[in-house]
Enzyme design. Structure first.
Site, PDB file in Angstrom:
ATOM      1  N   LYS B  97       0.888  -1.176   0.000  1.00 44.08           N
ATOM      2  CA  LYS B  97       0.000   0.000   0.000  1.00 44.08           C
ATOM      3  C   LYS B  97       0.915   1.212   0.000  1.00 44.08           C
ATOM      4  O   LYS B  97       1.665   1.455   0.945  1.00 44.08           O
ATOM      5  CB  LYS B  97      -0.912   0.014   1.223  1.00 44.08           C
ATOM      6  CG  LYS B  97      -1.863   1.184   1.150  1.00 44.08           C
ATOM      7  CD  LYS B  97      -2.743   1.322   2.365  1.00 44.08           C
ATOM      8  CE  LYS B  97      -3.449   2.670   2.298  1.00 44.08           C
ATOM      9  NZ  LYS B  97      -3.877   3.138   3.607  1.00 44.08           N
ATOM     10  N   ALA B 184      -9.752   5.819   4.300  1.00 43.61           N
ATOM     11  CA  ALA B 184      -9.593   6.985   5.188  1.00 43.61           C
ATOM     12  C   ALA B 184     -10.868   7.792   5.370  1.00 43.61           C
ATOM     13  O   ALA B 184     -11.578   8.091   4.416  1.00 43.61           O
ATOM     14  CB  ALA B 184      -8.495   7.918   4.684  1.00 43.61           C
ATOM     15  N   ASN B 206      -9.764   1.888   9.841  1.00 45.01           N
ATOM     16  CA  ASN B 206      -8.825   1.663  10.948  1.00 45.01           C
ATOM     17  C   ASN B 206      -9.282   2.379  12.214  1.00 45.01           C
ATOM     18  O   ASN B 206      -9.763   1.753  13.158  1.00 45.01           O
ATOM     19  CB  ASN B 206      -7.414   2.112  10.536  1.00 45.01           C
ATOM     20  CG  ASN B 206      -6.369   1.776  11.588  1.00 45.01           C
ATOM     21  OD1 ASN B 206      -6.670   1.370  12.709  1.00 45.01           O
ATOM     22  ND2 ASN B 206      -5.116   1.923  11.258  1.00 45.01           N
TER      23      ASN B 206
END
Lengths: 370, 256
Positions: B97, B184, B206
């Site tokens: 990534k 994100a 996350n």
């Protein structure tokens, strides 16, 4: 515009008066916003008027810190390389008037210290010296970096201010962070720093610019608490920070809150900064800038440190010795200041876990940024 | 759920999970299991590459879970290339990534450096998944370099603000020939479902999991939301209408 030009537009006493004039409505306004707060807001958050809002500030600080940094705390340890110093800062155990044994570690001695530090599990290290260009100048630091680089992912320094090209040389060898504290932004600076390079207020004030221009990854700022009004010093630190982060936008910033500690042959604090004050300061900085790294050292008590990690702190030292050679030999009387939390790194890590946080030992790679 | 094919590899789960910010590696491992995710990112900077039993990596050695190392922390293409090589060696995977964010505060991606690094990494045989701003033209340019997917942001990392870039994401999804992973800013399962309903191929989450009071249950909730969102997308949502269409004042004369 340089920071000196910005700084000289403000008068210490006027700023102090403004901070003390803030009332509850200003604090409420600062708390009800989202995102970065203004310098006006910072005044309110640092003011006496914010005292009744401390629990609310702590809750907000806790939430903002977890959102940005997660449930983690970065572990680091200082390595004192030299206590030789040409300055005579009235509050520091290394002041040149103090009749203590002066030493600068040799490369062999450093390796022995590193072995002990590595056995504790540390991967982020902070190198510290007094100010002695003859025995611990840029060539010495180059030698040290070459020596210790294979052992650490992240190397910071808290040493005398240097020139931009000196920083460039050290960054090439793996230096990640430089901490340089102005100590106080007020007129009393000269009173506490009567001689040596450090007596030049503006050379020191301009140091973060030289570090930033050299392309460093992280700069640490702070005021020494106990010299003058902490609210005003914290506000000026915030002003400095705001200037720097717009100019050196690739650089990370951290703030520390060193409170004066007893040491051999030094003055008593001029101003008492209570635990409550320090907690307010930590929360104020966090709300002011949610991306700011906030660090706490073993100057602080067990009780304070155990609780501070929940109200905004993001990095913590453990097992520190503040005398050169302290990890391999207990020399005691040479230290810069008395440690207030003498628990072992393992004990600190256990404490952090028990509070629901992960102690992070490695969060960088030495190959980045070279 | 229909399989996601990424670089020729099939994934049953369309939820990717990031592994930072957890209160312990143990909680992280449990959350990953509960999410059903088969692809989890690991920041190379958090891994001790000399330690074969690195605690973080050990907790991710879970059945069906693949590691996706990321280059978090690098500021240039040169550093990213170096990090990718280290990751390939340490974690024994050529998946990477790619994230280059010279701005350490909002961690926003640098497109110039990302493009340079993507070109090089693809040439070196990496499976590249770049984290980028929601910029449709840039996504097409990356696609031409041979990256395996694009990972546009919904809003800044860790902001929990949801799909602030929605309009651009819609264009990216419409135009892309490679999988689009919304990365994100997703702060709640409902937002993950929203991205999937729009037609995103997968999402990466996350902070919203790691920082929840109960990360394990939150991970499971995200797993369910992603599945529901994908199912809704496949079932074709009905068109939205702001008000009931009862009369046709402008065209009713045609019926007279």
């Amino acid at each position: 515009m340089s920071f000196k030009e910005i700084y000289t537009k403000y008068d210490w006493d006027e700023i102090k008066t403004e901070i003390y004039m803030k009332d509850g409505s200003h604090v409420e306004a600062a708390l009800s916003k989202t995102g970065a707060r203004s310098m006006e807001d910072l005044m309110a958050l640092l003011s006496p008027a914010a005292a009744p809002f401390l629990e609310q500030m702590a809750n907000l600080s806790h939430e903002l810190t977890q959102k940005r940094f997660g449930k983690t705390l970065q572990m680091y340890i200082p390595l004192y390389l030299s206590n030789k110093c040409s300055n005579n800062c009235l509050y520091c155990g290394f002041r040149n008037k103090n009749r203590i044994k002066r030493i600068t570690l040799t490369m062999d001695q450093i390796i022995e210290e590193v072995k002990v530090i590595k056995s504790y599990g540390f991967d982020h290290i902070l190198l510290v010296t007094g100010e002695s260009r003859e025995s611990a100048g840029v060539e010495y630091f180059e030698e040290v970096l070459r020596l210790i680089r294979p052992y650490f992912s992240n190397i910071s320094m808290e040493v005398q201010p240097m020139e931009q090209e000196d920083y460039e040389r050290l960054i090439k060898l793996g230096l990640n962070t430089v901490l340089v504290y102005q100590e106080t932004y007020g007129k009393k600076y000269h009173e506490f720093h009567p001689v040596g390079m450090k007596s030049d207020f503006f050379y020191r004030l301009d140091t973060p610019d030289r570090i930033g221009s050299a392309g460093i990854h992280k700069i640490g700022l702070g005021a020494l608490l106990g010299l003058d009004d902490w609210r005003t010093d914290s506000w000026f630190t915030g002003l400095h920070l705001n200037y720097l982060k717009k100019r050196y936008w690739r650089t990370r910033f951290s703030v520390s809150f060193p409170r004066l500690r007893p040491a051999t042959g030094v003055i008593e604090p001029k101003v008492v900064v209570t635990d409550r004050d320090l907690a307010q300061m930590i929360c104020a900085y966090r709300i002011f800038d949610e991306n700011l790294e906030l660090s706490i050292s073993t100057r602080e008590s067990v009780r304070f440190r155990d609780n501070a990690i929940k109200i905004g702190i993001t990095s913590i030292s453990a097992g520190s010795k503040t005398e050169p050679g302290g990890y391999t030999a207990d020399t005691g009387e040479l230290e810069q200041f008395e440690i207030n939390d003498s628990r072992t790194p393992e004990e600190i890590a256990c404490m952090i876990s028990s509070k629901g946080y992960e102690p992070v030992w490695k969060d960088w790679d030495i190959h980045y940024g070279i | 759920m229909d399989e996601l094919i990424l670089a020729g590899k099939g994934f049953r789960s369309r939820l990717f999970v990031g592994t930072g910010k957890f209160s312990s590696n143990e909680v992280m491992g449990k959350a990953v299991s509960a999410s059903g995710s088969e692809l989890v990112t690991v920041a190379l900077k958090r891994v001790d590459i000399n330690d074969k039993e690195d605690d973080m990596v050990s907790h991710l050695m879970l059945p069906g879970v693949n590691l996706l190392p990321n280059t978090s922390g690098v500021r240039t293409a040169k550093e990213a290339l170096f990090a990718a090589e280290l990751a390939r060696e340490a974690l024994e995977t050529n998946w990477i990534k790619l994230e280059i964010h010279p701005d350490p505060r909002y961690l926003l991606p640098d497109h110039r450096e990302t493009l340079k690094a993507a070109e090089e990494l693809v040439k070196k045989g990496f499976i590249v998944l770049p984290y980028i701003n929601a910029d449709p033209v840039f996504c097409k340019q990356l696609e031409e370099t041979g990256v395996a997917a694009v990972m546009p942001l919904g809003s800044p990392i860790g902001s929990n603000s949801g799909l602030k870039t929605r309009t651009m994401l819609e264009i990216i999804i419409e135009e892309s020939n490679i999988p689009v992973v919304v990365d994100a800013g997703i702060g709640a399962p409902s937002q993950a479902a929203e991205a999937m309903e729009m037609g995103a191929d997968a999402v990466l989450v996350n902070t919203a999991i790691a920082v929840a009071n109960d990360p394990v249950r939150m991970a499971e909730a995200f797993g369910l939301a992603v599945e529901a969102g994908r199912m809704a997308f496949m079932a074709k949502l009905g068109k939205k209408s702001a008000h009931a269409v009862a009369s046709s004042p402008l065209t009713s004369f045609l019926d007279d």
